[in-house]
Write a protein that holds these residues in place. Structure first.
Motif, PDB file in Angstrom:
ATOM      1  N   PHE A 179      30.628  36.317  26.679  1.00 53.28           N
ATOM      2  CA  PHE A 179      30.868  35.650  25.402  1.00 53.28           C
ATOM      3  C   PHE A 179      31.650  34.358  25.602  1.00 53.28           C
ATOM      4  N   ALA A 180      32.589  34.356  26.561  1.00 53.80           N
ATOM      5  CA  ALA A 180      33.381  33.155  26.839  1.00 53.80           C
ATOM      6  C   ALA A 180      32.532  32.091  27.509  1.00 53.80           C
ATOM      7  N   VAL A 181      31.613  32.512  28.375  1.00 52.00           N
ATOM      8  CA  VAL A 181      30.691  31.569  29.025  1.00 52.00           C
ATOM      9  C   VAL A 181      29.814  30.887  27.990  1.00 52.00           C
ATOM     10  N   LEU A 182      29.229  31.685  27.099  1.00 53.80           N
ATOM     11  CA  LEU A 182      28.355  31.117  26.067  1.00 53.80           C
ATOM     12  C   LEU A 182      29.136  30.196  25.130  1.00 53.80           C
ATOM     13  N   ALA A 183      30.373  30.579  24.813  1.00 56.72           N
ATOM     14  CA  ALA A 183      31.186  29.764  23.904  1.00 56.72           C
ATOM     15  C   ALA A 183      31.575  28.440  24.552  1.00 56.72           C
ATOM     16  N   LEU A 185      30.242  26.852  27.184  1.00 56.26           N
ATOM     17  CA  LEU A 185      29.071  25.993  27.412  1.00 56.26           C
ATOM     18  C   LEU A 185      28.501  25.486  26.089  1.00 56.26           C
ATOM     19  N   GLY A 186      28.610  26.287  25.043  1.00 55.44           N
ATOM     20  CA  GLY A 186      28.157  25.837  23.730  1.00 55.44           C
ATOM     21  C   GLY A 186      28.974  24.651  23.238  1.00 55.44           C
ATOM     22  N   VAL A 187      30.281  24.715  23.386  1.00 55.26           N
ATOM     23  CA  VAL A 187      31.153  23.597  23.008  1.00 55.26           C
ATOM     24  C   VAL A 187      30.820  22.365  23.839  1.00 55.26           C
ATOM     25  N   TRP A 188      30.572  22.577  25.122  1.00 53.72           N
ATOM     26  CA  TRP A 188      30.201  21.477  26.019  1.00 53.72           C
ATOM     27  C   TRP A 188      28.919  20.789  25.539  1.00 53.72           C
ATOM     28  N   VAL A 193      26.079  16.277  22.593  1.00 50.32           N
ATOM     29  CA  VAL A 193      25.235  15.808  21.487  1.00 50.32           C
ATOM     30  C   VAL A 193      25.987  14.761  20.672  1.00 50.32           C
ATOM     31  N   ALA A 194      27.260  15.033  20.402  1.00 50.80           N
ATOM     32  CA  ALA A 194      28.076  14.088  19.636  1.00 50.80           C
ATOM     33  C   ALA A 194      28.210  12.760  20.368  1.00 50.80           C
ATOM     34  N   LEU A 195      28.439  12.822  21.683  1.00 51.70           N
ATOM     35  CA  LEU A 195      28.563  11.591  22.475  1.00 51.70           C
ATOM     36  C   LEU A 195      27.248  10.816  22.495  1.00 51.70           C
ATOM     37  N   ASN A 196      26.134  11.532  22.567  1.00 54.49           N
ATOM     38  CA  ASN A 196      24.828  10.868  22.551  1.00 54.49           C
ATOM     39  C   ASN A 196      24.572  10.151  21.224  1.00 54.49           C
ATOM     40  N   LEU A 197      24.990  10.803  20.118  1.00 55.40           N
ATOM     41  CA  LEU A 197      24.811  10.173  18.811  1.00 55.40           C
ATOM     42  C   LEU A 197      25.646   8.905  18.699  1.00 55.40           C
ATOM     43  N   VAL A 198      26.869   8.962  19.221  1.00 56.66           N
ATOM     44  CA  VAL A 198      27.728   7.772  19.207  1.00 56.66           C
ATOM     45  C   VAL A 198      27.115   6.681  20.066  1.00 56.66           C
ATOM     46  N   ALA A 199      26.579   7.074  21.235  1.00 54.63           N
ATOM     47  CA  ALA A 199      25.979   6.091  22.139  1.00 54.63           C
ATOM     48  C   ALA A 199      24.752   5.437  21.509  1.00 54.63           C
ATOM     49  N   LEU A 226      20.194  29.024  26.963  1.00 51.94           N
ATOM     50  CA  LEU A 226      19.254  30.013  26.422  1.00 51.94           C
ATOM     51  C   LEU A 226      18.917  31.083  27.456  1.00 51.94           C
ATOM     52  N   VAL A 227      18.789  30.690  28.710  1.00 51.08           N
ATOM     53  CA  VAL A 227      18.544  31.660  29.791  1.00 51.08           C
ATOM     54  C   VAL A 227      19.689  32.657  29.870  1.00 51.08           C
ATOM     55  N   LEU A 228      20.926  32.150  29.780  1.00 53.60           N
ATOM     56  CA  LEU A 228      22.097  33.025  29.799  1.00 53.60           C
ATOM     57  C   LEU A 228      22.078  33.983  28.607  1.00 53.60           C
ATOM     58  N   LEU A 229      21.799  33.452  27.427  1.00 52.13           N
ATOM     59  CA  LEU A 229      21.778  34.267  26.208  1.00 52.13           C
ATOM     60  C   LEU A 229      20.731  35.368  26.308  1.00 52.13           C
ATOM     61  N   ILE A 230      19.522  35.009  26.720  1.00 53.18           N
ATOM     62  CA  ILE A 230      18.442  35.987  26.825  1.00 53.18           C
ATOM     63  C   ILE A 230      18.773  37.037  27.879  1.00 53.18           C
ATOM     64  N   GLY A 231      19.337  36.580  29.003  1.00 58.91           N
ATOM     65  CA  GLY A 231      19.715  37.511  30.065  1.00 58.91           C
ATOM     66  C   GLY A 231      20.754  38.514  29.596  1.00 58.91           C
ATOM     67  N   TYR A 232      21.762  38.049  28.853  1.00 57.81           N
ATOM     68  CA  TYR A 232      22.800  38.944  28.346  1.00 57.81           C
ATOM     69  C   TYR A 232      22.245  39.924  27.322  1.00 57.81           C
ATOM     70  N   ILE A 233      21.370  39.440  26.445  1.00 55.19           N
ATOM     71  CA  ILE A 233      20.787  40.325  25.440  1.00 55.19           C
ATOM     72  C   ILE A 233      19.931  41.402  26.119  1.00 55.19           C
ATOM     73  N   GLY A 234      19.139  40.975  27.100  1.00 59.31           N
ATOM     74  CA  GLY A 234      18.249  41.907  27.783  1.00 59.31           C
ATOM     75  C   GLY A 234      18.982  43.015  28.515  1.00 59.31           C
ATOM     76  N   THR A 235      20.142  42.712  29.093  1.00 63.92           N
ATOM     77  CA  THR A 235      20.871  43.710  29.876  1.00 63.92           C
ATOM     78  C   THR A 235      21.933  44.449  29.068  1.00 63.92           C
ATOM     79  N   ASN A 236      22.139  44.043  27.820  1.00 60.37           N
ATOM     80  CA  ASN A 236      23.185  44.677  27.006  1.00 60.37           C
ATOM     81  C   ASN A 236      22.682  45.082  25.626  1.00 60.37           C
ATOM     82  N   LEU A 237      21.377  45.277  25.484  1.00 61.79           N
ATOM     83  CA  LEU A 237      20.802  45.541  24.173  1.00 61.79           C
ATOM     84  C   LEU A 237      21.388  46.800  23.505  1.00 61.79           C
ATOM     85  N   PRO A 238      21.519  47.930  24.227  1.00 64.08           N
ATOM     86  CA  PRO A 238      22.111  49.110  23.569  1.00 64.08           C
ATOM     87  C   PRO A 238      23.529  48.852  23.069  1.00 64.08           C
TER      88      PRO A 238
END
Length: 590
Positions: A179-183, A185-188, A193-199, A226-238
């Motif tokens: 969850f910390a990895v996804l969070a 990297l999500g902020v990153w 995206v914000a920097l690209n819009l400014v640029a 997305l690969v990380l998210l799918i991988g985590y969901i697949g191995t932790n679905l229960p």
């Protein structure tokens, strides 16, 4: 990669392997950290491997608990345990973790600083950190993940980076770090995206190609997320379904956790300077030394663009850790506890695991500081460079000694030198050589398979019985049924009544669903000696109702007859070298 860098990497890999030679020689006699490793996570791997494609229940554990009660922190590593060579599997996990930790930090520091020697030092120290191998890549694998992000940002190593992202997801823990990895990297990604819009707004006559390149790199990074998210969901679905209340899910005992608030400032300072649980990285000395170096070379930093860039990267790493420590401290503060108390089982979620990111950024900071000192030498400021080098080398020596002192390497070297070294070994903890005798006796005495009766343990961790294939009513779990917690409490209620500490320990937390005794000197590790239970508090009627047939005790129980326990064999099971002796008591039917 240049030839020199390949040599540096080979040296680092060789050092990582050499550190594990004592463990390799000792085998099951090796000293291995048992807290939060041998007592719980190892059993998760063993039982999940036994029942890999066999329903959703672990019949040996807590009278048939759900598989979500023992979720392996690195699901892919379950495959290592299919062979039945459990100690060897743990050794391989440590070896892979150290190698990936070193390689990832080496590549990350080399990519950021361009200095192979700085990468070797930072990577070598990081790979030697005493993280618990049962967590797979959850900690060791983070630097490599950051390197992959930077590679994708530059449009390089796309396939390799996405492949590693998938590997990291299936070999790390969603609940502990995912969850910390996804969070993070999500902020990153949002920041980019914000920097690209400014640029884009500022870009008038610049090349369109440059902007398209940046956007392309961003999409590659989104794919990694997305690969990380799918991988985590697949191995932790229960587990995810249980958290969301989807389907037939039991109420977790976590809903009864009693949360205690810490001061925000003290928590923030402790997290920043010392790290969180299982994330201690001994960075304080080189952090101080690094800041001193930055102050000593402040003038040079303004003159050298390379030093200025390196200093910026170093301070950026510090800034990230400042924010991570603040998030962790806020979650455990009075304000955070107030929010968590309304979240049920989710309130027990350990957001302070964000601090598992911290070692990655502290050792990146170290690599940047080392690179600055190396760059100073090129400027001709020999005296300043030597002074900075002395300050930094002193801090690194202290750091290295702390790592060795707190790792199993030191204990295993001691074990090689002195076979009678007192530290508890893998063999000692699981009572290997003793439980085999118990199993043979039980087969002869009962005429039954292990699956046909249930046992509990006293003065010896239930993990030892589980390790040897017994079906246990007790065990260590951070996510089992609240109903079962209440039922087991009836068994140990007399002991809890006599000890406020044990009562709070079980009622307010309860991850250790163990037999307790108020007169017990160590509530689950009683070394064989003259100690015995003179007045054990135990409700054997409740134990019988729960299905308990036998009790394995590490000490003689003087009031066994009064409790309704019989001793089929007076002589305990032990070996000359064993840490434990085991008495087998039969629970009389009521």
């Amino acid at each position: 990669m240049q030839k020199t860098d390949r040599i540096y990497m080979a040296i680092g890999m060789a050092v990582m392997c050499m550190l594990l030679v004592p463990w390799l020689i000792l085998g099951e006699r090796a000293v291995v950290t048992y807290h939060d490793q041998l007592d719980g996570e190892m059993i998760a791997y063993i039982l999940q491997a036994k029942h890999l494609f066999d329903g959703e229940i672990l019949p040996e554990f807590m009278n048939g608990a759900s598989k979500t009660a023992l979720t392996p922190p690195a699901p892919a590593s379950v495959l290592l345990f299919l062979s039945g060579k459990y100690e060897a599997a743990l050794f391989v996990m440590q070896l892979l973790g150290s190698l990936v930790g070193f390689a990832g930090m080496f590549l990350l520091v080399k990519d950021v600083t361009g200095k192979g020697l700085a990468a070797l030092v930072a990577g070598g120290l990081y790979g030697a950190l005493p993280f618990l191998p049962v967590y797979g890549f959850s900690q060791y694998g983070l630097p490599m993940l950051v390197w992959c992000v930077l590679r994708l940002k530059k449009g390089k190593h796309t396939f390799l980076s996405l492949f590693y992202g998938a590997l990291f997801a299936v070999n790390s823990s969603l609940a502990l770090v995912g969850f910390a990895v996804l969070a993070v990297l999500g902020v990153w990604l949002v920041g980019q995206v914000a920097l690209n819009l400014v640029a884009q707004k500022r870009q008038v006559d610049k090349e369109v190609k440059e902007q398209a390149y940046a956007t392309n790199g961003l999409w590659r990074q989104v794919c990694l997320w997305l690969v990380l998210l799918i991988g985590y969901i697949g191995t932790n679905l229960p587990l995810i379904k249980q958290i969301l209340g989807i389907g037939e899910s039991t109420v977790s005992h976590k809903t009864e956790y009693v949360l205690a608030a810490d001061g925000f400032v003290s928590g923030w300072i402790n997290g920043l300077l010392y790290g969180g649980q299982h994330s201690q990285d001994y960075h304080l000395n080189f952090l101080i030394a690094g800041l001193v170096v930055l102050m000593l070379v402040a003038i040079v930093l303004r003159e050298s663009e390379v030093c200025k860039r390196l200093a910026s990267s170093a301070l950026w790493a510090v800034g990230v850790n400042v924010l991570l420590a603040a998030v962790a401290a806020l979650w455990n503060s009075g304000f955070g506890i107030m929010l968590r108390e309304n979240l049920g089982a989710l309130g027990a979620f350990q957001v302070d695991r964000f601090l598992w990111w911290s070692p990655c950024f502290w050792y990146l900071f170290l690599g940047c500081i080392l690179a600055i000192v190396m760059e100073l030498w090129k400027t001709g400021r020999k005296k300043t460079t030597i002074l900075c080098g002395i300050v930094l080398m002193g801090a690194l020596c202290v750091c290295g000694l702390q790592i060795l002192k707190n790792s199993d390497v030191k204990s295993n070297v001691q074990k090689l030198r002195n076979p009678d070294y007192a530290a508890l070994s893998y063999e000692d903890y699981y009572a290997i050589g003793v439980y085999e005798q118990v199993a043979n006796f039980m087969a002869e005495y009962t005429g039954q398979e292990q699956s046909e009766y249930r046992v509990v343990s006293l003065g010896i961790d239930p993990a030892a019985a589980l390790y040897h294939g017994f079906y246990c009513l007790d065990g260590y779990s951070n996510n089992y049924s609240l109903e079962y917690k209440h039922a087991f409490r009836e068994v140990i209620a007399p002991a809890l009544q006599e000890s406020e500490y044990l009562r709070d320990y079980y009622d307010d937390w309860g991850n250790r669903c163990y037999l307790f005794g108020s007169e017990c000197p160590g509530y689950y590790t009683i070394e064989k000696n003259g100690f015995y239970f003179s007045h054990l508090e135990l409700d054997t009627e409740a134990l019988d109702l729960l299905g308990g047939d036998y009790l394995f005790s590490a000490a003689y129980i003087a009031n066994a007859e009064e409790l309704g326990l019989t001793l089929p064999r007076e002589k305990p099971f032990e070996t000359n070298e064993s840490y434990y002796r085991i008495f087998v008591y039969e629970v009389n039917e009521r």
